[in-house]
Write an enzyme that holds these catalytic residues in place. Structure first.
Site, PDB file in Angstrom:
ATOM      1  CG  ASP A  59      -8.746  -3.587  -4.488  1.00 48.60           C
ATOM      2  OD1 ASP A  59      -8.263  -3.067  -3.615  1.00 48.60           O
ATOM      3  OD2 ASP A  59      -9.718  -4.378  -4.159  1.00 48.60           O
ATOM      4  NE  ARG A  96      -7.477   5.288   1.949  1.00 47.72           N
ATOM      5  CZ  ARG A  96      -8.139   4.282   2.645  1.00 47.72           C
ATOM      6  NH1 ARG A  96      -9.318   5.015   3.052  1.00 47.72           N
ATOM      7  NH2 ARG A  96      -7.750   3.143   2.939  1.00 47.72           N
ATOM      8  NE  ARG A 132      -9.078   7.055  -6.487  1.00 50.57           N
ATOM      9  CZ  ARG A 132      -9.653   6.479  -5.541  1.00 50.57           C
ATOM     10  NH1 ARG A 132      -8.685   5.726  -4.872  1.00 50.57           N
ATOM     11  NH2 ARG A 132     -10.732   6.267  -5.024  1.00 50.57           N
ATOM     12  CE1 TYR A 174     -13.083  -7.813   1.575  1.00 51.08           C
ATOM     13  CE2 TYR A 174     -11.164  -8.841   0.506  1.00 51.08           C
ATOM     14  CZ  TYR A 174     -11.790  -7.898   1.500  1.00 51.08           C
ATOM     15  OH  TYR A 174     -10.776  -7.103   2.185  1.00 51.08           O
ATOM     16  NE  ARG A 231      -4.311  -1.777   0.141  1.00 50.38           N
ATOM     17  CZ  ARG A 231      -5.321  -1.874   0.858  1.00 50.38           C
ATOM     18  NH1 ARG A 231      -5.456  -1.092   1.784  1.00 50.38           N
ATOM     19  NH2 ARG A 231      -5.988  -2.742   0.962  1.00 50.38           N
TER      20      ARG A 231
HETATM   21  O1  CP3 Z   1       0.007  -1.891  -2.482  1.00 50.28           O
HETATM   22  C1  CP3 Z   1      -0.060  -1.027  -3.245  1.00 50.28           C
HETATM   23  O2  CP3 Z   1       0.429   0.075  -3.026  1.00 50.28           O
HETATM   24  C2  CP3 Z   1      -0.731  -1.185  -4.532  1.00 50.28           C
HETATM   25  C3  CP3 Z   1      -2.165  -1.256  -4.499  1.00 50.28           C
HETATM   26  C4  CP3 Z   1      -3.415  -2.274  -3.650  1.00 50.28           C
HETATM   27  C5  CP3 Z   1      -4.658  -1.630  -3.455  1.00 50.28           C
HETATM   28  N1  CP3 Z   1      -5.259  -2.749  -3.021  1.00 50.28           N
HETATM   29  C6  CP3 Z   1      -5.230  -0.355  -3.747  1.00 50.28           C
HETATM   30  C7  CP3 Z   1      -6.210   0.084  -2.802  1.00 50.28           C
HETATM   31  C8  CP3 Z   1      -3.237  -3.530  -3.441  1.00 50.28           C
HETATM   32  C9  CP3 Z   1      -1.848  -4.187  -3.492  1.00 50.28           C
HETATM   33  C10 CP3 Z   1      -4.288  -3.903  -2.841  1.00 50.28           C
HETATM   34  C11 CP3 Z   1      -4.726  -5.154  -2.497  1.00 50.28           C
HETATM   35  C12 CP3 Z   1      -5.887  -5.387  -1.845  1.00 50.28           C
HETATM   36  N2  CP3 Z   1      -7.086  -4.954  -1.520  1.00 50.28           N
HETATM   37  C13 CP3 Z   1      -5.916  -6.327  -0.328  1.00 50.28           C
HETATM   38  C14 CP3 Z   1      -4.696  -7.289   0.009  1.00 50.28           C
HETATM   39  C15 CP3 Z   1      -3.733  -6.464   0.768  1.00 50.28           C
HETATM   40  C16 CP3 Z   1      -4.099  -6.228   2.087  1.00 50.28           C
HETATM   41  O3  CP3 Z   1      -4.247  -4.911   2.485  1.00 50.28           O
HETATM   42  O4  CP3 Z   1      -4.396  -7.117   2.906  1.00 50.28           O
HETATM   43  C17 CP3 Z   1      -7.234  -6.376   0.034  1.00 50.28           C
HETATM   44  C18 CP3 Z   1      -7.590  -7.161   1.424  1.00 50.28           C
HETATM   45  C19 CP3 Z   1      -7.846  -5.436  -0.692  1.00 50.28           C
HETATM   46  C20 CP3 Z   1      -9.351  -5.155  -0.562  1.00 50.28           C
HETATM   47  C21 CP3 Z   1      -9.355  -3.408  -0.225  1.00 50.28           C
HETATM   48  N3  CP3 Z   1      -9.526  -2.864  -1.225  1.00 50.28           N
HETATM   49  C22 CP3 Z   1      -9.411  -2.968   1.102  1.00 50.28           C
HETATM   50  C23 CP3 Z   1      -9.445  -3.676   2.435  1.00 50.28           C
HETATM   51  C24 CP3 Z   1      -9.414  -1.581   0.900  1.00 50.28           C
HETATM   52  C25 CP3 Z   1      -9.628  -0.420   1.694  1.00 50.28           C
HETATM   53  C26 CP3 Z   1     -10.816   0.078   2.001  1.00 50.28           C
HETATM   54  C27 CP3 Z   1     -10.794   1.430   2.698  1.00 50.28           C
HETATM   55  O5  CP3 Z   1     -11.109   2.466   2.266  1.00 50.28           O
HETATM   56  O6  CP3 Z   1     -10.175   1.460   4.086  1.00 50.28           O
HETATM   57  C28 CP3 Z   1      -9.515  -1.555  -0.542  1.00 50.28           C
HETATM   58  C29 CP3 Z   1      -9.412  -0.196  -1.183  1.00 50.28           C
HETATM   59  C30 CP3 Z   1      -8.094   0.019  -1.683  1.00 50.28           C
HETATM   60  N4  CP3 Z   1      -7.211  -0.692  -2.283  1.00 50.28           N
HETATM   61  C31 CP3 Z   1      -7.512   1.487  -1.550  1.00 50.28           C
HETATM   62  C32 CP3 Z   1      -6.277   1.583  -2.211  1.00 50.28           C
HETATM   63  C33 CP3 Z   1      -5.313   2.307  -2.368  1.00 50.28           C
HETATM   64  C34 CP3 Z   1      -8.403   2.733  -0.931  1.00 50.28           C
HETATM   65  C35 CP3 Z   1      -9.248   3.438  -1.688  1.00 50.28           C
HETATM   66  C36 CP3 Z   1      -9.166   4.897  -1.649  1.00 50.28           C
HETATM   67  O7  CP3 Z   1      -8.098   5.141  -1.763  1.00 50.28           O
HETATM   68  O8  CP3 Z   1     -10.251   5.344  -1.542  1.00 50.28           O
END
Ligand code: CP3
Length: 363
Positions: A92, A47, A56, A167, A43
């Protein structure tokens, strides 16, 4: 030294020097010595960065993943700012599932939400196979990035069948994974059919990224730590192993990561990983004894430590590098993703500190 960016081809039988395949990150994944311990952050694109929040501001998460120019820019932001040793594709884990026809959205502050959770064989049958055409925006984004990143490797990724299934069955994030486990124990045939489908989607998604030029892949089984080792081996490992085996000939390291997986580390390695991700609960030297000498490890700074005063961060980075010296190969990372409230300057300092403390004189 040639600057060929594939770094994999050989001229006169000699491996080419330079390029991402010869980078400190890929070398550590292969358990080969390098100039320093490589570091990147799960990540890292997200953010914690003001430039990410700006770009974004008016674009929904899934839309942003489908716009190659935006993906390119967001993926590069942490590389420019922190000087990390690898980029990770901005996407994602639910992107390929949406491409397979599942109606879902990523809700800010919540995560993936599925309109009609999977309950029946008919629901499973509606998850379509995918290929390059269904995720052409990912193919395009990877190609743009590989051309621009030069010697810096790009990591591709996907969600593992268990975490994706969670999910889809829960309909959204869950603490207990109760509905998922109820399906797993109550209807094993349907469970295995669902995971087999998801494994094909995941494998196809990773293949598209490998074909477009990523230098490594990470399979995120973030929620596998909810399972006992016996249940993991019975209900999950065969499906993750299918994905990882399907990439055995791809020539790129395969990283396998989960959270709370202390009891699963050996099994997650056996599933076919070259590198096993370790969260902050297990010291890396202990982890490597569980995983064995044939795999590198990645981790494992607690992301919450980055919110502590700098001397605490520094002491933890030193401890992890020391413990990492007992492993056959160490990629420095967090134990899970960067928290949104993290000061990005601290991330930059951690990268510099890891490089400084681990610098090895040229052979
Ligand atoms: O690592 C990186 O920088 C690459 C981007 C990345 C994202 N999601 C971007 C994202 C990666 C590798 C993921 C994988 C992902 N997504 C996982 C596996 C990694 C982990 O954290 O265990 C999982 C479980 C998800 C599912 C998911 N997508 C979650 C739990 C969330 C967060 C929700 C929140 O808003 O708190 C997302 C959304 C997400 N994916 C964001 C980002 C940058 C946030 C969205 C935003 O910016 O509004």
């Amino acid at each position: 030294m040639t600057t060929d960016t594939t770094g994999t081809a050989a001229r006169d039988g000699e491996p080419r020097r330079g390029g991402p395949a010869d980078s400190p990150f890929v070398r550590a994944c292969r358990r080969e010595p390098g100039p320093h311990t490589p570091v990147w952050f799960m990540r890292q694109a997200g953010r914690s960065l003001p430039e990410y929040r700006d770009i974004r501001a008016n674009v929904p998460m899934l839309d942003s993943c489908r716009r190659p120019e935006l993906v390119r820019e967001i993926t590069l932001q942490p590389v420019r700012r922190h000087g990390v040793d690898a980029a990770i594709l901005f996407s994602d884990i639910v992107v390929p599932v949406a491409a397979a026809g599942v109606d879902l959205d990523i809700v800010p502050g919540t995560g993936p939400v599925v309109a009609e959770p999977v309950r029946t064989a008919a629901d499973v049958a509606r998850i379509n196979p995918i290929g390059r055409d269904e995720v052409s925006y990912v193919d395009e984004a990877v190609r743009l990035l590989v051309a621009e990143l030069g010697d810096t490797p790009l990591i591709g990724f996907a969600g593992a069948p268990f975490t994706l299934a969670s999910y889809l069955v829960e309909g959204g994030p869950s603490r207990t994974h109760a509905k998922t486990k109820a399906l797993m124990y109550g209807d094993p045939d349907l469970w295995h059919a669902l995971c087999a489908r998801l494994a094909e989607v995941t494998l196809a998604f990773l293949r598209v990224q490998v074909d477009a030029g990523v230098s490594a892949v990470q399979l995120f089984d973030s929620w596998a730590g909810a399972l006992s080792e016996a249940d993991y081996r019975r209900y999950v490992l065969p499906h993750s192993a299918h994905v990882l085996a399907g990439l055995a000939d791809a020539g790129v390291p395969r990283i396998h990561f989960g959270v709370g997986t202390a009891e699963l580390l050996g099994a997650m390695g056996e599933a076919g990983a070259d590198v096993v991700g370790v969260d902050w609960r297990t010291p890396l030297d202990v982890a490597t004894r569980r995983i064995g000498p044939d795999r590198a490890v990645q981790g494992n700074l607690d992301p919450a430590v980055l919110l502590a005063p700098w001397p605490v961060v520094e002491a933890e980075v030193r401890r992890i590098l020391d413990e990492g010296r007992a492993t056959p190969g160490h990629v420095f990372n967090l134990g899970h993703g960067v928290l949104p409230e993290t000061d990005p300057e601290v991330l930059t300092r951690v990268v510099a500190l890891v490089h400084e403390l681990s610098a090895r004189p040229a052979a």
